[in-house]
Design a protein around this motif. Structure first.
Motif, PDB file in Angstrom:
ATOM      1  N   ASP A  66      23.569  -1.209   9.982  1.00 40.33           N
ATOM      2  CA  ASP A  66      22.322  -1.350  10.728  1.00 40.33           C
ATOM      3  C   ASP A  66      22.488  -2.224  11.964  1.00 40.33           C
ATOM      4  N   THR A 121      24.760  10.402   0.711  1.00 39.80           N
ATOM      5  CA  THR A 121      24.632   9.308   1.667  1.00 39.80           C
ATOM      6  C   THR A 121      24.039   8.141   0.892  1.00 39.80           C
ATOM      7  N   ALA A 172      22.781   4.429   0.445  1.00 37.46           N
ATOM      8  CA  ALA A 172      22.236   3.314   1.210  1.00 37.46           C
ATOM      9  C   ALA A 172      22.158   2.066   0.344  1.00 37.46           C
ATOM     10  N   SER A 173      22.487   0.930   0.956  1.00 35.05           N
ATOM     11  CA  SER A 173      22.418  -0.350   0.272  1.00 35.05           C
ATOM     12  C   SER A 173      21.709  -1.361   1.164  1.00 35.05           C
ATOM     13  N   VAL A 217      25.445   3.691   4.000  1.00 38.20           N
ATOM     14  CA  VAL A 217      24.594   3.067   5.005  1.00 38.20           C
ATOM     15  C   VAL A 217      24.335   1.638   4.544  1.00 38.20           C
ATOM     16  N   LEU A 226      17.774   4.111   8.136  1.00 33.62           N
ATOM     17  CA  LEU A 226      17.485   5.134   7.139  1.00 33.62           C
ATOM     18  C   LEU A 226      16.917   6.396   7.778  1.00 33.62           C
ATOM     19  N   HIS A 274      20.218   8.003   9.268  1.00 34.86           N
ATOM     20  CA  HIS A 274      21.142   8.433   8.216  1.00 34.86           C
ATOM     21  C   HIS A 274      20.353   8.514   6.916  1.00 34.86           C
ATOM     22  N   PRO A 320      19.169   8.785   3.369  1.00 32.00           N
ATOM     23  CA  PRO A 320      19.934   8.588   2.144  1.00 32.00           C
ATOM     24  C   PRO A 320      19.578   9.589   1.043  1.00 32.00           C
ATOM     25  N   VAL A 357      19.630   5.176  -3.074  1.00 30.56           N
ATOM     26  CA  VAL A 357      19.247   3.902  -2.472  1.00 30.56           C
ATOM     27  C   VAL A 357      19.375   2.802  -3.518  1.00 30.56           C
TER      28      VAL A 357
END
Length: 527
Positions: free
Chosen positions: A25, A214, A216-217, A242, A252, A255, A257, A260
């Motif tokens: 990010d 994809t 995301a964290s 991500v 987000l 990209h 997700p 998550v």
């Protein structure tokens, strides 16, 4: 083959042909000019370079390296760089008060403090010196009197990789510190990698990352969850990860997700996004929550935001000291609104099969109690940390015949699942603060968060967080009409509530803010 070494993780991923792309990010604090897109080869090179910087700053095998900086994934990369040298990284949140950081640094006695000008300036404004508790200080973002400037170390070649024994110290993370000074939790490669990360890197239907995912964290990357998450997710080689360090959801939308994992406080702050057209969670098949309790309205909102037919929410109950203790799947049906007041997320599921055992004991006798009776929850797991740095006696006091005292009060149901009532220090006799918080958040839509504080001789006081700092009195009266007697609510906005780096409420500081005093119904012996 499973991940086995933090120091060579990214090189091992390159050797395995992993093509996952990491999207950030914002740029990393250790590489501000590189951008926000990384391949595994890029990350491997950055870790090698960082190992060279640390070595040039005097770090060698067995040394402790304290890292205190703004939240981002480079916490993990610096940890990997230190591990490559045979050193032991200690990752500390910059959200900790300067005086608390000073206490922790004194316990650590690090060979090197890696930090930022912002952290040092904040400590100086608080009349606290952080540089006096390490042999040297390395500043990542400019010059600072008495410190090493990172620019002077760039380009230094790293020494060879140092391999350590599986039971040797690997990494130090701190607990949340909601009730006082955090503990410094020491893990080894055996406990953190072999027992946690490597097992999570095994492919499990539904739960494991897929090649098309994809992932995301948005977590606290100084936390004990960050290294196992990084190792296991990248080992499974999804298409993209991500990484969100700022808590801003903008990445987000770019990209989108499919899975998550976020802090509960981040989920709460993102909840409004679930209602916007084209919300970024439309393609999510799996949500994961750890760190703290999640309340039904938030879970319900995110499951409803997905356009998948059967999205899942995995609720994990664990601690920095133990890793996961139980898990439970939540679905749209299981968190649907109900007419009665029984909470929908207090049942935290069953112990992790083959890895974790739990039992509930009487807090005075430590004898196991039957199903249905509240007590202290003890856990037995091979992933348990090996010590508290500087507080070995405190660590030993939480062990009982190989069982670890979680400090949580819960109930084992007759079906073998576990209900969480409260932290022992927060307990109210005959009630559950967490359940009351569940019900209030469910019944009052304007309440973003609720915290119930119990004090002997007084009615429990609900602290409610709303976006505007206001609360409709009539709506409140209707919501609590059949609940146990409560004091009048105290209404705050989000930023007025004292929080940890993971967004948990610092309950003792909140009590002081409300002049409630330190007395609680619990003993606080096992915090």
């Amino acid at each position: 083959m499973k991940p086995s070494d933090l120091g060579t993780l990214f090189e091992d991923l390159v050797d395995r042909g992993v093509r996952t792309v990491a999207e950030l990010d914002r740029p990393l604090d250790i590489a501000p000019d590189f951008g926000t897109t990384y391949t595994m080869a890029d990350l491997a090179g950055l870790v090698r370079n960082a190992a060279g910087w640390l070595h040039a700053a005097g770090v060698g095998p067995g040394d402790r390296v304290a890292v205190v900086k703004e939240n981002h994934w480079d916490y993990v990369l610096l940890a990997a760089a230190a591990a490559r040298l045979g050193a032991v990284p200690a990752l500390l949140s910059d959200h900790l008060p300067p005086q608390t950081l000073q206490v922790l640094l004194k316990r650590l006695d690090p060979a090197l403090l890696v930090t930022s000008t912002g952290v040092l300036d904040n400590a100086r404004d608080d009349e606290t010196d952080l540089m006096g508790f390490g042999r040297r200080t390395l500043v990542l973002d400019g010059r600072y009197p008495g410190a090493i400037d990172l620019a002077a170390l760039r380009g230094t070649r790293p020494p060879g990789f140092v391999r350590r024994a599986p039971d040797a110290p690997l990494i130090i993370n701190h607990t949340s510190g909601t009730t006082g000074t955090p503990k410094l939790v020491l893990h080894t490669a055996e406990t953190l990698i072999h027992q946690l990360a490597a097992r999570e890197a095994q492919r499990v239907p539904v739960l494991s990352s897929r090649s098309c995912d994809t992932v995301a964290s948005a977590i606290a990357y100084c936390h004990g969850r960050a290294v196992p998450w990084t190792m296991s997710v990248l080992w499974l080689a999804p298409e993209k990860v991500v990484v969100i360090g700022s808590g801003s959801p903008e990445a987000l939308f770019t990209h989108r997700p499919t899975t998550v994992e976020a802090l509960p406080s981040v989920y709460v702050r993102w909840q409004g996004l679930t209602q916007v057209p084209g919300n970024p969670f439309e393609d999510v098949r799996l949500y994961v929550s750890t760190f703290d309790a999640m309340h039904p309205p938030t879970v319900r909102a995110f499951l409803g935001a997905s356009r998948r037919r059967h999205p899942l929410w995995v609720q994990v109950w664990g601690q920095t000291e133990t890793g996961p203790m139980t898990f439970r799947f939540l679905t749209r049906r299981s968190v649907a609104s109900r007419a009665d007041r029984h909470p929908t997320t207090r049942n935290l599921g069953r112990p992790v099969p083959g890895r974790t055992r739990l039992k509930v004991v009487d807090p005075r006798t430590f004898q196991e109690v039957p199903a249905g009776r509240p007590g202290l929850v003890l856990v037995r797991t091979s992933a348990r940390c090996v010590d508290y740095v500087g507080e070995s006696e405190r660590y030993a006091a939480k062990l009982s015949g190989g069982w670890w005292n979680s400090g949580d009060v819960g109930v084992r149901t007759r079906t073998g699942s576990y209900l969480l009532l409260d932290r022992e220090v927060d307990v109210i006799p005959g009630q559950s603060c967490v359940e009351l918080e569940d019900v209030i958040e469910d019944r009052v839509p304007s309440v973003v968060e609720c915290v119930v504080l119990g004090t002997p001789g007084q009615l429990p006081v609900p602290v409610v967080v709303t976006t505007t700092g206001a609360l409709d009195p009539a709506e409140w009266i209707a919501a609590v009409r059949d609940l146990p007697a409560l004091a009048d609510p105290v209404v705050f906005t989000w930023d007025r509530v004292p929080r940890t780096g993971t967004g948990k409420v610092r309950r003792m500081e909140l009590r002081a803010l409300l002049h409630r005093g330190p007395a609680t119904f619990g003993t606080g012996h096992w915090t």
